[in-house]
Motif scaffolding. Structure first.
Motif, PDB file in Angstrom:
ATOM      1  N   TYR A 146       0.845  -1.197   0.000  1.00  0.00           N
ATOM      2  CA  TYR A 146       0.000   0.000   0.000  1.00  0.00           C
ATOM      3  C   TYR A 146       0.876   1.240   0.000  1.00  0.00           C
ATOM      4  O   TYR A 146       1.925   1.281   0.656  1.00  0.00           O
ATOM      5  CB  TYR A 146      -0.892   0.013   1.246  1.00  0.00           C
ATOM      6  CG  TYR A 146      -1.679   1.295   1.399  1.00  0.00           C
ATOM      7  CD1 TYR A 146      -2.879   1.476   0.727  1.00  0.00           C
ATOM      8  CD2 TYR A 146      -1.207   2.328   2.208  1.00  0.00           C
ATOM      9  CE1 TYR A 146      -3.592   2.663   0.854  1.00  0.00           C
ATOM     10  CE2 TYR A 146      -1.918   3.511   2.340  1.00  0.00           C
ATOM     11  CZ  TYR A 146      -3.106   3.674   1.656  1.00  0.00           C
ATOM     12  OH  TYR A 146      -3.801   4.849   1.776  1.00  0.00           O
ATOM     13  N   ARG A 147       0.455   2.258  -0.739  1.00  0.00           N
ATOM     14  CA  ARG A 147       1.162   3.541  -0.713  1.00  0.00           C
ATOM     15  C   ARG A 147       0.172   4.673  -0.908  1.00  0.00           C
ATOM     16  O   ARG A 147      -0.877   4.509  -1.534  1.00  0.00           O
ATOM     17  CB  ARG A 147       2.259   3.603  -1.779  1.00  0.00           C
ATOM     18  CG  ARG A 147       1.766   3.506  -3.216  1.00  0.00           C
ATOM     19  CD  ARG A 147       2.929   3.651  -4.196  1.00  0.00           C
ATOM     20  NE  ARG A 147       2.484   3.597  -5.592  1.00  0.00           N
ATOM     21  CZ  ARG A 147       3.272   3.872  -6.632  1.00  0.00           C
ATOM     22  NH1 ARG A 147       4.528   4.214  -6.435  1.00  0.00           N
ATOM     23  NH2 ARG A 147       2.797   3.801  -7.859  1.00  0.00           N
ATOM     24  N   GLU A 148       0.512   5.833  -0.352  1.00  0.00           N
ATOM     25  CA  GLU A 148      -0.297   7.033  -0.557  1.00  0.00           C
ATOM     26  C   GLU A 148       0.610   8.247  -0.506  1.00  0.00           C
ATOM     27  O   GLU A 148       1.688   8.215   0.106  1.00  0.00           O
ATOM     28  CB  GLU A 148      -1.403   7.147   0.491  1.00  0.00           C
ATOM     29  CG  GLU A 148      -0.907   7.383   1.903  1.00  0.00           C
ATOM     30  CD  GLU A 148      -2.051   7.544   2.901  1.00  0.00           C
ATOM     31  OE1 GLU A 148      -2.000   8.520   3.683  1.00  0.00           O
ATOM     32  OE2 GLU A 148      -2.966   6.709   2.919  1.00  0.00           O
ATOM     33  N   GLY A 149       0.209   9.310  -1.158  1.00  0.00           N
ATOM     34  CA  GLY A 149       1.028  10.506  -1.186  1.00  0.00           C
ATOM     35  C   GLY A 149       0.194  11.763  -1.352  1.00  0.00           C
ATOM     36  O   GLY A 149      -0.947  11.724  -1.822  1.00  0.00           O
ATOM     37  N   VAL A 150       0.768  12.885  -0.929  1.00  0.00           N
ATOM     38  CA  VAL A 150       0.149  14.201  -1.065  1.00  0.00           C
ATOM     39  C   VAL A 150       1.145  15.119  -1.755  1.00  0.00           C
ATOM     40  O   VAL A 150       2.291  15.235  -1.323  1.00  0.00           O
ATOM     41  CB  VAL A 150      -0.245  14.793   0.310  1.00  0.00           C
ATOM     42  CG1 VAL A 150      -0.835  16.192   0.135  1.00  0.00           C
ATOM     43  CG2 VAL A 150      -1.224  13.876   1.034  1.00  0.00           C
ATOM     44  N   LEU A 151       0.705  15.734  -2.847  1.00  0.00           N
ATOM     45  CA  LEU A 151       1.546  16.685  -3.566  1.00  0.00           C
ATOM     46  C   LEU A 151       0.861  18.039  -3.588  1.00  0.00           C
ATOM     47  O   LEU A 151      -0.353  18.136  -3.822  1.00  0.00           O
ATOM     48  CB  LEU A 151       1.807  16.233  -5.004  1.00  0.00           C
ATOM     49  CG  LEU A 151       2.584  14.931  -5.200  1.00  0.00           C
ATOM     50  CD1 LEU A 151       1.610  13.749  -5.319  1.00  0.00           C
ATOM     51  CD2 LEU A 151       3.465  15.006  -6.440  1.00  0.00           C
ATOM     52  N   LYS A 152       1.636  19.079  -3.338  1.00  0.00           N
ATOM     53  CA  LYS A 152       1.139  20.442  -3.416  1.00  0.00           C
ATOM     54  C   LYS A 152       1.911  21.159  -4.511  1.00  0.00           C
ATOM     55  O   LYS A 152       3.130  21.245  -4.470  1.00  0.00           O
ATOM     56  CB  LYS A 152       1.322  21.166  -2.077  1.00  0.00           C
ATOM     57  CG  LYS A 152       0.844  22.615  -2.094  1.00  0.00           C
ATOM     58  CD  LYS A 152       1.042  23.270  -0.728  1.00  0.00           C
ATOM     59  CE  LYS A 152       0.547  24.716  -0.744  1.00  0.00           C
ATOM     60  NZ  LYS A 152       0.731  25.371   0.573  1.00  0.00           N
ATOM     61  N   ARG A 153       1.164  21.647  -5.496  1.00  0.00           N
ATOM     62  CA  ARG A 153       1.789  22.261  -6.679  1.00  0.00           C
ATOM     63  C   ARG A 153       2.891  21.352  -7.228  1.00  0.00           C
ATOM     64  O   ARG A 153       4.002  21.770  -7.537  1.00  0.00           O
ATOM     65  CB  ARG A 153       2.358  23.645  -6.337  1.00  0.00           C
ATOM     66  CG  ARG A 153       1.304  24.686  -5.953  1.00  0.00           C
ATOM     67  CD  ARG A 153       1.910  26.080  -5.937  1.00  0.00           C
ATOM     68  NE  ARG A 153       0.903  27.072  -5.567  1.00  0.00           N
ATOM     69  CZ  ARG A 153       0.703  27.516  -4.339  1.00  0.00           C
ATOM     70  NH1 ARG A 153       1.457  27.021  -3.350  1.00  0.00           N
ATOM     71  NH2 ARG A 153      -0.210  28.409  -4.063  1.00  0.00           N
ATOM     72  N   ASN A 154       2.576  20.059  -7.343  1.00  0.00           N
ATOM     73  CA  ASN A 154       3.470  19.030  -7.885  1.00  0.00           C
ATOM     74  C   ASN A 154       4.702  18.769  -7.028  1.00  0.00           C
ATOM     75  O   ASN A 154       5.617  18.069  -7.463  1.00  0.00           O
ATOM     76  CB  ASN A 154       3.913  19.403  -9.312  1.00  0.00           C
ATOM     77  CG  ASN A 154       2.755  19.450 -10.281  1.00  0.00           C
ATOM     78  OD1 ASN A 154       1.874  18.583 -10.238  1.00  0.00           O
ATOM     79  ND2 ASN A 154       2.737  20.459 -11.140  1.00  0.00           N
ATOM     80  N   LYS A 155       4.746  19.312  -5.816  1.00  0.00           N
ATOM     81  CA  LYS A 155       5.858  19.066  -4.917  1.00  0.00           C
ATOM     82  C   LYS A 155       5.393  18.115  -3.823  1.00  0.00           C
ATOM     83  O   LYS A 155       4.402  18.372  -3.145  1.00  0.00           O
ATOM     84  CB  LYS A 155       6.369  20.370  -4.303  1.00  0.00           C
ATOM     85  CG  LYS A 155       7.630  20.191  -3.459  1.00  0.00           C
ATOM     86  CD  LYS A 155       8.187  21.533  -3.001  1.00  0.00           C
ATOM     87  CE  LYS A 155       9.486  21.358  -2.221  1.00  0.00           C
ATOM     88  NZ  LYS A 155      10.050  22.650  -1.762  1.00  0.00           N
ATOM     89  N   LEU A 156       6.137  17.018  -3.648  1.00  0.00           N
ATOM     90  CA  LEU A 156       5.740  15.993  -2.702  1.00  0.00           C
ATOM     91  C   LEU A 156       5.786  16.516  -1.274  1.00  0.00           C
ATOM     92  O   LEU A 156       6.798  17.030  -0.816  1.00  0.00           O
ATOM     93  CB  LEU A 156       6.667  14.782  -2.839  1.00  0.00           C
ATOM     94  CG  LEU A 156       6.207  13.482  -2.181  1.00  0.00           C
ATOM     95  CD1 LEU A 156       4.887  13.003  -2.783  1.00  0.00           C
ATOM     96  CD2 LEU A 156       7.274  12.414  -2.327  1.00  0.00           C
TER      97      LEU A 156
END
Length: 412
Positions: free
Chosen positions: A143-153
């Motif tokens: 399992y994996r999840e991620g959050v990017l803001k303005r394409n920045k991790l």
């Protein structure tokens, strides 16, 4: 290419000269034969056991090998393409690339028109116990999840999990999740706090098992609220599948979805579905996606898309891959501009077991939101050892390597 133990570097002319004890894993790339484009989320598995994975969005995959796998066969499946079977022994080559050929089924339009999509869906739901099993199963998954803001991790989490899958028949037993190993990576170089936190990504993966908990658009009672049509019959391995498109009828009051579901024409198994929440209902469903939003921020979704796939192994279908992609906008009070966020979560089932399966003890069920403990200082690509995992896409891997990170890891 094949990754083998230290000291074995040359390409072997005689495949039998490779000692099975030297095999560690097979890595490769799956491409469309005509266009050369990568095929994301293709299913890769061993023919004679419930071990497998999926390709990432760049068509790349890694599959860990054990000595006994030397005599097995790799099976590659992708909707609309001719399936492939490759003996494990023949994968010992540099730049291991699998070219998949699209297969077009010539179906007279009158045959498609005479099929009633609602009847096909009803047959699929009726056939669920037969296709997915009336006994429990033990799944291993990445399992994996991620959050990017303005394409920045901003943050990235990974975990190896075990899932107790209760029977796909009348049962009051719920599914269970047990965390084996995990890590969370946060970008501490960002000055502002996170404004998006995904709500229950792990449990959502189980809720998205539409064969177990039928989706709104598959239920007989809700069918009058949707338009359905069979748009195609496409190949899948040596069989075929109906492609049924659905969308909400005009004037419906409840949040609805639109997308496609693919159902096997022979045994009526649900093979794959992808769908998104209709745009006019996104704001009404905001609280279903966001756990917390930083103080002083207003956050709302602009698109929510899901994809769910199943894999057949030893005559039984299993949940294989779940992916969710959610896009949000967030605005701080007294600020003029919005900040775009991309949130994703993904689960790939890498192993299935149906014998001697029992439920987890209560103390084994780790709290899903507090599984990260020990702090470490760098991103380690060998963290998972002999466990199968999804290979990070190149842009994601680069982002992880560039981050000023605070990492937390957990092992059972």
């Amino acid at each position: 290419f094949i990754i083998i133990s230290k000291g074995i570097r040359k390409k072997f002319r005689d495949i039998d000269s490779i000692r099975v004890s030297d095999i560690k894993s097979i890595a490769g790339l799956i491409l469309d034969e005509e266009s050369g484009e990568p095929l994301p989320y293709a299913t890769i598995g061993l023919k004679n056991e419930g071990k497998g994975t999926v390709s990432n969005s760049n068509g790349e995959f890694v599959l860990k090998m054990t000595p006994s796998n030397i005599i097995d066969t790799i099976v590659i499946s992708y909707l609309g393409y001719i399936g492939k079977e490759i003996p494990v022994r023949e994968t010992f080559t540099d730049n291991f690339t699998i070219m998949m050929k699209r297969e077009f089924i010539s179906i007279p339009e009158i045959i498609i028109r005479n099929q009633i999509p609602q009847e096909v869906i009803n047959k699929a739901l009726y056939s669920v116990p037969k296709n997915y099993g009336t006994s429990p199963a033990l799944l291993t998954a990445f399992y994996r999840e991620g959050v990017l803001k303005r394409n920045k991790l901003q943050s990235y989490s990974e975990a190896i999990i075990r899932i107790f899958k209760s029977p796909y028949s009348g049962t009051l037993l719920n599914d269970q999740i047990k965390i084996l190993k995990s890590r969370k990576i946060e970008n501490i170089s960002l000055k502002d706090t996170l404004t998006i936190r995904l709500k229950a990504g792990l449990s959502t993966c189980l809720q998205l098992d539409g064969a177990k908990s039928p989706f709104d658009f598959l239920l007989f009672a809700n069918m009058p609220e949707y338009n359905y049509r069979i748009t195609d019959i496409i190949s899948f391995d040596e069989e075929a599948a109906y492609e049924i498109e659905f969308e909400p009828r005009e004037g419906v009051e409840l949040p609805k979805f639109k997308g496609s579901v693919f159902i096997n024409t022979t045994d009526f198994a649900i093979l794959h579905t992808y769908f998104e929440l209709s745009s006019e209902f996104l704001n009404e469903m905001k609280d279903a996606f966001i756990s917390t939003s930083s103080k002083g921020f207003r956050t709302w979704p602009i698109s929510v898309r899901y994809s769910v796939s199943y894999r057949k192994a030893n005559g039984r279908y299993f949940l294989s891959h779940v992916r969710g992609d959610l896009n949000f906008l967030s605005r701080e009070k007294r600020r003029l501009f919005n900040s775009p966020f991309e949130v994703f979560f993904e689960m790939a089932v890498t192993g299935m077991k149906t014998e001697n399966v029992s439920r987890f003890e209560r103390e084994e069920l780790a709290p899903i939101h507090s599984i990260f403990s020990k702090t470490i200082t760098s991103y380690d690509p060998d963290f998972w050892g002999d466990q199968d995992f999804l290979k990070p896409e190149e842009n994601l891997l680069q982002a992880l390597q560039n981050m000023k990170v605070r990492l937390q890891e957990f092992s059972e």
